[in-house]
Scaffold this active site. Sequence first.
Site, PDB file in Angstrom:
ATOM      1  N   LYS A  52       0.862 -12.054   0.627  1.00  0.00           N
ATOM      2  CA  LYS A  52       0.188 -13.098   1.283  1.00  0.00           C
ATOM      3  C   LYS A  52       1.642 -14.379   1.294  1.00  0.00           C
ATOM      4  O   LYS A  52       1.454 -15.093   2.180  1.00  0.00           O
ATOM      5  CB  LYS A  52      -0.912 -13.529   0.793  1.00  0.00           C
ATOM      6  CG  LYS A  52      -1.979 -12.516   1.175  1.00  0.00           C
ATOM      7  CD  LYS A  52      -2.650 -12.686   2.411  1.00  0.00           C
ATOM      8  CE  LYS A  52      -3.867 -12.109   2.828  1.00  0.00           C
ATOM      9  NZ  LYS A  52      -4.275 -12.299   4.224  1.00  0.00           N
ATOM     10  N   SER A  90      -0.511  -3.993  -1.504  1.00  0.00           N
ATOM     11  CA  SER A  90      -0.422  -5.292  -0.974  1.00  0.00           C
ATOM     12  C   SER A  90      -0.743  -6.426  -2.102  1.00  0.00           C
ATOM     13  O   SER A  90      -0.271  -7.393  -1.802  1.00  0.00           O
ATOM     14  CB  SER A  90      -1.669  -5.200   0.101  1.00  0.00           C
ATOM     15  OG  SER A  90      -2.819  -4.948  -0.687  1.00  0.00           O
TER      16      SER A  90
END
Length: 399
Positions: free
Chosen positions: A49, A300
């Site tokens: 992110k 992720s």
Amino acid sequence: MLQLDNFYKARFVLSKVIRKTELVHTPRINPESDVYLKPECLQKTGSFKIRGAYYKISQLTDEEKAKGVIACSAGNHAQGVALGATAMGVKSLICLPEGAPISKVEATKRLGAEVCLVPGVYDDAYQKALELKDKHGYTFVHPFDDENVIAGQGTIGLEIIDQLPDVEAVVVPVGGGGLISGVAFAIKSLNPHVKVYGVQAEGAASMVQSLHDHKQEKLPSVATVADGIAVKEPGKITFETCSNYVDEIVTVSEDEICAAILKLIESEKMVAEGAGAASVAAVMYNKVPVKGKKTICVISGGNIDVTILNRVITRGLAKSGRLCTIEMELDDKPGELVEVCSVIAGLGGNITGVHHDRSANRNKVNACVLRLTMETRDEEHVREIKEALESKGFHLWIV
């Protein structure tokens, strides 16, 4: 519209901020596929992110930066925005769902952001952030439905093509769709022959349902251990991008996610959160057609809440056949329990728990129900023990 030039610009801006995560070859994930991991769990904030958040903030005007930024997040985007804003001297306010892991809330604060906890899930935090944005004039940094955010996330796709030019399939976790939109657009723009597959949790399959019905749809609720992809509704840009560039999006169960987390810990000494392990779960359990292909799983994030790690490992052990609980009807007489234990021990099972209940069986007065928990090697080992006990005349079932 997404522009590949913007992805390369994002790559340049991020080059001195992020870690270029090197691929990890891991054939043990699925012996029928040549699997590599893209470990974004090793980023500075423990998640990909930071890429989109930092790039988005870097493109704001001086006036926008002076007013500050606001964001909503289940945790990882919050940390990316906090780090990026603090690094550029910009005030940041993050709205998080009340149920966000404490570790992620505290990490967000440590990175310099103010935190506003909102009752509900991500979508509730999103509405609160929009309300505060209008009230105070902040710039909203969307976690996924923003072209600059998508471009930042898409730098992962550029790196993948550089690191493994002959890659044949890329598997990506999907929540709101920002990561897979960026990765798919970048990869398909450079090599349209590469397959890009997305993975959602069964309890939060908003993009799967939307693509199936050919329109954006909002789920009434979401529930999954993969809190990083627990999103009720995909974005407008991400829905359109997935429709045009993603080959397929599949779902994985909670047990499959837990087994994937366990596999990564044991085989690769890598800690992934539920969302991060979703891609591995899809490959482990053949949810995507990657047999015989050079495949990359994007991990992720790694910001798992350590307070639930024990439960995750237990479920992972059970899913992979490493931990088994059986119940059986047993005549309540001397020697019966000894015989059961002898069969299990003789086959290499390790009994860790025994519960002997005389009140559970109402059909036979002289019988009881025995509940055993044991450590086993795999599912085949469980079947072997079950068949051996049944051959001795015991009636049992796997719990």
